[in-house]
Design a protein around this motif. Structure first.
Motif, PDB file in Angstrom:
ATOM      1  N   PHE A  83       0.862  -1.175   0.000  1.00 31.88           N
ATOM      2  CA  PHE A  83       0.000   0.000   0.000  1.00 31.88           C
ATOM      3  C   PHE A  83       0.903   1.231   0.000  1.00 31.88           C
ATOM      4  N   ILE A  84       0.715   2.110  -0.980  1.00 28.70           N
ATOM      5  CA  ILE A  84       1.663   3.203  -1.203  1.00 28.70           C
ATOM      6  C   ILE A  84       0.923   4.537  -1.174  1.00 28.70           C
ATOM      7  N   LEU A  85       1.374   5.427  -0.282  1.00 25.17           N
ATOM      8  CA  LEU A  85       0.734   6.719  -0.087  1.00 25.17           C
ATOM      9  C   LEU A  85       1.786   7.822   0.027  1.00 25.17           C
ATOM     10  N   PRO A  86       1.405   9.070  -0.250  1.00 20.74           N
ATOM     11  CA  PRO A  86       2.343  10.184  -0.056  1.00 20.74           C
ATOM     12  C   PRO A  86       2.699  10.404   1.419  1.00 20.74           C
ATOM     13  N   HIS A  87       1.729  10.182   2.329  1.00 24.07           N
ATOM     14  CA  HIS A  87       1.912  10.418   3.764  1.00 24.07           C
ATOM     15  C   HIS A  87       0.840   9.630   4.500  1.00 24.07           C
ATOM     16  N   PHE A  88       0.810   9.779   5.833  1.00 23.30           N
ATOM     17  CA  PHE A  88      -0.216   9.081   6.604  1.00 23.30           C
ATOM     18  C   PHE A  88      -0.920  10.064   7.535  1.00 23.30           C
ATOM     19  N   ILE A 131       4.230   1.638   2.196  1.00 21.93           N
ATOM     20  CA  ILE A 131       5.323   2.456   1.671  1.00 21.93           C
ATOM     21  C   ILE A 131       4.834   3.901   1.641  1.00 21.93           C
ATOM     22  N   LEU A 132       5.572   4.796   2.304  1.00 23.26           N
ATOM     23  CA  LEU A 132       5.198   6.200   2.382  1.00 23.26           C
ATOM     24  C   LEU A 132       6.263   7.067   1.708  1.00 23.26           C
ATOM     25  N   GLN A 133       5.803   8.003   0.898  1.00 23.28           N
ATOM     26  CA  GLN A 133       6.735   8.965   0.316  1.00 23.28           C
ATOM     27  C   GLN A 133       7.354   9.814   1.421  1.00 23.28           C
ATOM     28  N   GLN A 164       5.058  10.938   7.603  1.00 19.94           N
ATOM     29  CA  GLN A 164       4.435  11.988   8.387  1.00 19.94           C
ATOM     30  C   GLN A 164       2.958  11.674   8.551  1.00 19.94           C
ATOM     31  N   GLY A 165       2.378  12.123   9.678  1.00 22.15           N
ATOM     32  CA  GLY A 165       0.940  12.015   9.825  1.00 22.15           C
ATOM     33  C   GLY A 165       0.496  11.463  11.159  1.00 22.15           C
ATOM     34  N   ALA A 166      -0.707  11.854  11.540  1.00 20.49           N
ATOM     35  CA  ALA A 166      -1.264  11.471  12.833  1.00 20.49           C
ATOM     36  C   ALA A 166      -1.642   9.999  12.906  1.00 20.49           C
ATOM     37  N   LEU A 167      -1.675   9.310  11.754  1.00 16.85           N
ATOM     38  CA  LEU A 167      -2.087   7.908  11.757  1.00 16.85           C
ATOM     39  C   LEU A 167      -0.912   6.941  11.904  1.00 16.85           C
ATOM     40  N   LEU A 168       0.310   7.458  11.952  1.00 15.45           N
ATOM     41  CA  LEU A 168       1.478   6.586  11.988  1.00 15.45           C
ATOM     42  C   LEU A 168       1.466   5.641  13.179  1.00 15.45           C
ATOM     43  N   ASP A 169       1.042   6.147  14.339  1.00 17.55           N
ATOM     44  CA  ASP A 169       1.091   5.295  15.536  1.00 17.55           C
ATOM     45  C   ASP A 169      -0.035   4.267  15.578  1.00 17.55           C
ATOM     46  N   CYS A 207       7.112  -1.413   7.076  1.00 17.36           N
ATOM     47  CA  CYS A 207       7.000  -0.057   6.528  1.00 17.36           C
ATOM     48  C   CYS A 207       8.286   0.348   5.810  1.00 17.36           C
ATOM     49  N   HIS A 208       8.120   1.037   4.690  1.00 21.26           N
ATOM     50  CA  HIS A 208       9.244   1.605   3.945  1.00 21.26           C
ATOM     51  C   HIS A 208       9.024   3.108   3.826  1.00 21.26           C
ATOM     52  N   ASP A 209      10.106   3.879   3.904  1.00 18.32           N
ATOM     53  CA  ASP A 209      10.045   5.331   3.824  1.00 18.32           C
ATOM     54  C   ASP A 209      10.888   5.799   2.641  1.00 18.32           C
ATOM     55  N   LEU A 210      10.288   6.586   1.746  1.00 16.12           N
ATOM     56  CA  LEU A 210      11.020   7.091   0.585  1.00 16.12           C
ATOM     57  C   LEU A 210      11.774   8.371   0.908  1.00 16.12           C
ATOM     58  N   GLY A 211      11.815   8.745   2.182  1.00 18.61           N
ATOM     59  CA  GLY A 211      12.665   9.846   2.619  1.00 18.61           C
ATOM     60  C   GLY A 211      12.206  11.227   2.219  1.00 18.61           C
ATOM     61  N   ASN A 212      10.884  11.393   2.103  1.00 19.74           N
ATOM     62  CA  ASN A 212      10.327  12.711   1.749  1.00 19.74           C
ATOM     63  C   ASN A 212      10.886  13.224   0.420  1.00 19.74           C
ATOM     64  N   ALA A 213      11.183  12.289  -0.467  1.00 20.10           N
ATOM     65  CA  ALA A 213      11.753  12.663  -1.761  1.00 20.10           C
ATOM     66  C   ALA A 213      10.702  13.304  -2.661  1.00 20.10           C
ATOM     67  N   ARG A 214      11.158  14.235  -3.503  1.00 17.86           N
ATOM     68  CA  ARG A 214      10.263  14.807  -4.500  1.00 17.86           C
ATOM     69  C   ARG A 214       9.911  13.755  -5.548  1.00 17.86           C
TER      70      ARG A 214
END
Length: 362
Positions: free
Chosen positions: A7-12, A38-40, A43-48, A56-63
């Motif tokens: 499941f791939i989203l910009p943020h959470f 996988i999150l771009q 960030q987000g209130a739903l992370l916890d 979980c994979h993090d794309l490091g806030n990449a553009r």
């Protein structure tokens, strides 16, 4: 064999699409599916609230361009059975990354917002449409909670649109008992991101008009977002600090709804309106402006809730005031609203998604 679904989203952050994905991450049958997130940007209130067994994979806030390259690397390495995305930008990012990766992973793309709500304001609109026409045909399926969103894609993509499936969002787990005693509706509530598209400024304007005729009214707007300072200033200008509250994010929305008498929506667009469904399940009558596409569908064009076909604060205020004393109509809205909310029960929706995922993996 257990199917691995990314499941791939910009943020959470707290949003309708993100909450749908959270429900899927939590409720998918683990004997059949292994969900990965996988999150771009992490960030987000739903992370916890992410289940402990979800990798979980993090794309490091990449553009966008760098995120596509990083995602392609992950897809090439992991060889997931299926990807699922829930935003237009996410759909494009994943389909581009899959093409670069050479992986045979299948993709389900979904959209929870009317295209008319953001394409008209999108940067480089024609480039985005061109990318949709080039990449969307490679998806195994396109999913949305309302058929109108599928029709929008058909009008833009024509024969290039993937196979469309309309699936209900998994929104509610239970339907509350209706109150046995009727009371005047004075405690108004809304839930949503404090962002321009939700038009909480219009809601405050309308409430101010209604409050001028009924000082017993109170309004609470649960949520957080970039428009907070603007809304706080607006409330101060009206001198309504004691009548309108912005308490921020609320982890217990069922209790917030239980403490209210009526739900308000003044959004510019609502792909479906998960918050409206939650209010209906809680037994609240709903008042909403008419906007694409969720409110007229959920309120059945006024049969299951008050649908105001005007953006004038005075007209919305007039309907608020009428609702506060019309107990017969509010009871009808409560009953019909709960019947509508039942269509979005989590159990049935999760099963429908699981069926689609199984078919897509074959």
């Amino acid at each position: 064999m257990v199917q691995r679904i990314a499941f791939i989203l910009p943020h959470f952050r707290m949003g309708g699409a993100e909450q749908v994905v959270l429900r899927l991450l939590t409720s998918l049958d683990r004997t059949r599916f292994q969900p990965i997130l996988i999150l771009q940007s992490s960030q987000g209130a739903l992370l916890d609230q992410i289940p402990a067994d979800v990798e979980c994979h993090d794309l490091g806030n990449a553009r966008a361009s760098r995120a596509v390259l990083r995602l392609a690397k992950i897809l090439r390495k992991e060889r997931f059975d299926l990807t699922y995305t829930a935003t237009n930008a996410g759909n494009l990012m994943v389909l581009a990354a899959l093409r670069l990766s050479g992986a045979t992973t299948r993709a389900i793309i979904s959209e929870h917002t009317p295209l008319s709500g953001f394409l008209g304001q999108a940067k480089a609109r024609q480039i985005r449409i061109g990318l949709m026409r080039a990449l969307y045909p490679t998806a195994s399926a396109l999913v949305a909670p309302l058929p109108q969103i599928g029709e929008e894609h058909l009008s833009i993509l024509g024969k290039r649109v993937p196979q469309f499936t309309c699936l209900p969002n998994p929104v509610v787990d239970r339907i509350a008992d209706l109150p046995t005693k009727q009371r005047r509706l004075t405690r108004l509530v809304s839930v949503g991101r404090l962002a321009e598209e939700k038009r909480f400024d219009l809601m405050i304007d309308a409430f101010a008009h209604a409050y001028a005729q009924n000082a017993d009214l109170r309004l609470t707007i649960h949520g957080e977002g970039p428009c907070r300072m603007q809304l706080e200033t607006q409330i101060k200008v009206y001198g309504l600090e004691d009548a309108i509250k912005l308490p921020g994010l609320n982890r217990d929305i069922p209790q917030a709804l239980a403490d209210a008498d009526m739900f308000l929506c003044t959004s510019r667009v609502e792909g479906l309106g998960n918050a409206i469904i939650e209010a209906m399940a809680a037994g609240l009558p709903v008042l909403s402006v008419d906007c694409p596409f969720g409110p007229p569908h959920l309120l059945e064009n006024g049969a299951s809730g008050a649908l105001v076909r005007s953006d004038r604060p005075e007209d919305i205020a007039s309907e608020i005031l009428a609702m506060t004393t019309d107990t017969a109509r509010s009871q009808t809205y409560r009953t019909r609203g709960q019947a509508m909310a039942q269509r979005y029960h989590s159990g049935a929706s999760i099963r429908a998604h699981e069926t689609l995922f199984t078919l897509a993996c074959q």
